[in-house]
Design a protein around this motif. Sequence first.
Motif, short mmCIF file in Angstrom:
data_model
loop_
_atom_site.label_atom_id
_atom_site.label_comp_id
_atom_site.label_asym_id
_atom_site.label_seq_id
_atom_site.Cartn_x
_atom_site.Cartn_y
_atom_site.Cartn_z
N SER A 7 0.79 -1.25 0.21
CA SER A 7 -0.10 -0.11 -0.10
C SER A 7 0.71 1.32 0.02
CB SER A 7 -0.84 -0.16 1.22
OG SER A 7 -1.89 -1.03 1.30
N ALA A 9 0.53 5.94 -0.46
CA ALA A 9 -0.26 7.10 -1.11
C ALA A 9 0.60 7.99 -1.99
CB ALA A 9 -0.50 7.93 0.32
N CYS A 28 0.37 12.30 3.41
CA CYS A 28 0.34 10.91 2.80
C CYS A 28 0.28 9.62 3.89
CB CYS A 28 1.88 10.62 1.88
SG CYS A 28 1.84 11.47 0.31
N GLN A 29 1.07 10.12 4.90
CA GLN A 29 0.93 8.74 5.94
C GLN A 29 -0.46 8.72 6.39
OE1 GLN A 29 4.63 9.94 8.60
NE2 GLN A 29 5.46 8.06 7.70
N ALA A 31 -3.23 9.73 5.03
CA ALA A 31 -4.17 9.13 4.21
C ALA A 31 -4.15 7.65 4.05
CB ALA A 31 -3.99 9.87 2.64
N MET A 32 -2.83 7.16 4.25
CA MET A 32 -2.86 5.57 4.37
C MET A 32 -3.63 4.95 5.46
SD MET A 32 1.00 4.45 2.86
CE MET A 32 1.86 5.94 3.74
N GLY A 84 -7.40 5.89 5.16
CA GLY A 84 -7.76 5.34 3.87
C GLY A 84 -8.89 6.45 2.90
N PRO A 126 -4.82 7.63 -1.12
CA PRO A 126 -4.00 6.42 -0.56
C PRO A 126 -4.47 5.11 -1.57
CG PRO A 126 -6.23 6.67 0.39
CD PRO A 126 -5.97 7.94 -0.30
#
Length: 401
Positions: free
Chosen positions: A17, A19, A63-64, A66-67, A70, A101
């Motif tokens: 996974s 982002a 980005c972190q 969003a991961m 979700g 993500p």
Amino acid sequence: MQDIAEQLQAWHASGRSFAVATVVGVSGSAPRDPGAALAVDAAGEAIGSVSGGCVEGAVYELCQAAMESGEAVLERFGYSDEDAFAVGLTCGGILDVFVQPVVPGADAGLDAGIAYIASGTPVALARVIAGPGALLGATVAVTADTHHGALSPAPTVVGALERAVVTEARAMLDAGRTGTLVLGLDGRPCDDRGQGTVTCFVESYVPAPRMLVFGAIDFAAAVVRIGKFLGYHVTVCDARPVFATAKRFPDADQVVVDWPHRYLDSQLDRIDGRTVLCVLTHDAKFDIPLLERALRLPVGYVGAMGSRRTHRDRNTRLREVGLTDAEIGRLRSPIGLDLGARTPEETAVSVAAEIIAHRRGGSCLPLSAGDGPIHHDVARAATAAEEEESVRDREPRTHAA
């Protein structure tokens, strides 16, 4: 994402996974163009860039987040003062960044888009960056003859919206354009973003623009190297097999032994408005048949090497074969900007500088000599938008009785 596509495909193929943060809007002296991307994987590895350093740390954290959540998010970064701890752009521009993500296998549009980009297949990736929450982040990957993904499996009205997005994205792909698209929920174009509208960011991924270098001389080798540096797919063509060899031009994507005009005739379906032609042979028997064709084609740039005397003689010969002054006026000759260049490498810099200035609308003056916009193409686009809006305001309106 094209610059980081290979790494994204590797992450995606391994089931990892990540982002992706993408620049979807700029104004002022923003450091990167729309489409610039930074990606962060689940292990914290980062690739790419959205700002050249100004806001990378903040985008990395987005980005972190969003991961973890979700959920996709659209963030705007504006001007920050000289406070070293402020997050923003010291250049005075505005940067809109969309963070999404990506979970391999969870979104057919993203899955297909990443695969197409990595394989070099032309594709337009349309992502919803603003609108109803249920649609945010929805992605459709559009090629010339098919599409993958969906905006929503639900209502009929969304089906109309999806059809409109696919149609518009395909048109943008055909033109090689990247930009935003604002539509109503019924798929009709809208002038303003607001309630009841959906904003999509459409990224067109097309093959690298072509640089055709005619004349297998030492100056050509330097032009090839700088052409590759600028991101062109570079071909060297010369009718003399002893000079046109892969060994002499190891950086070229292709070396062709053929008469220049005959090779150009064979490439008509592979050139477009981004194509640049550098004619370095300065030999009339090669130049004239080639330029007679090249100056009538819708290519982005045609430059020819030679002295001013050669240039005057060449123009006379081109008129004799029927070219108009307007067609001859498209020729950049002697090729390059006046940098006082002497060596092949310096000459290549001169040629590259002229190509960039011609493409972006640069003045070719030192930046220190003026106080206007640094990014001329952005300024031109803003002016064009203002003029279009002014025209609309002046148009007569029909009022109900």
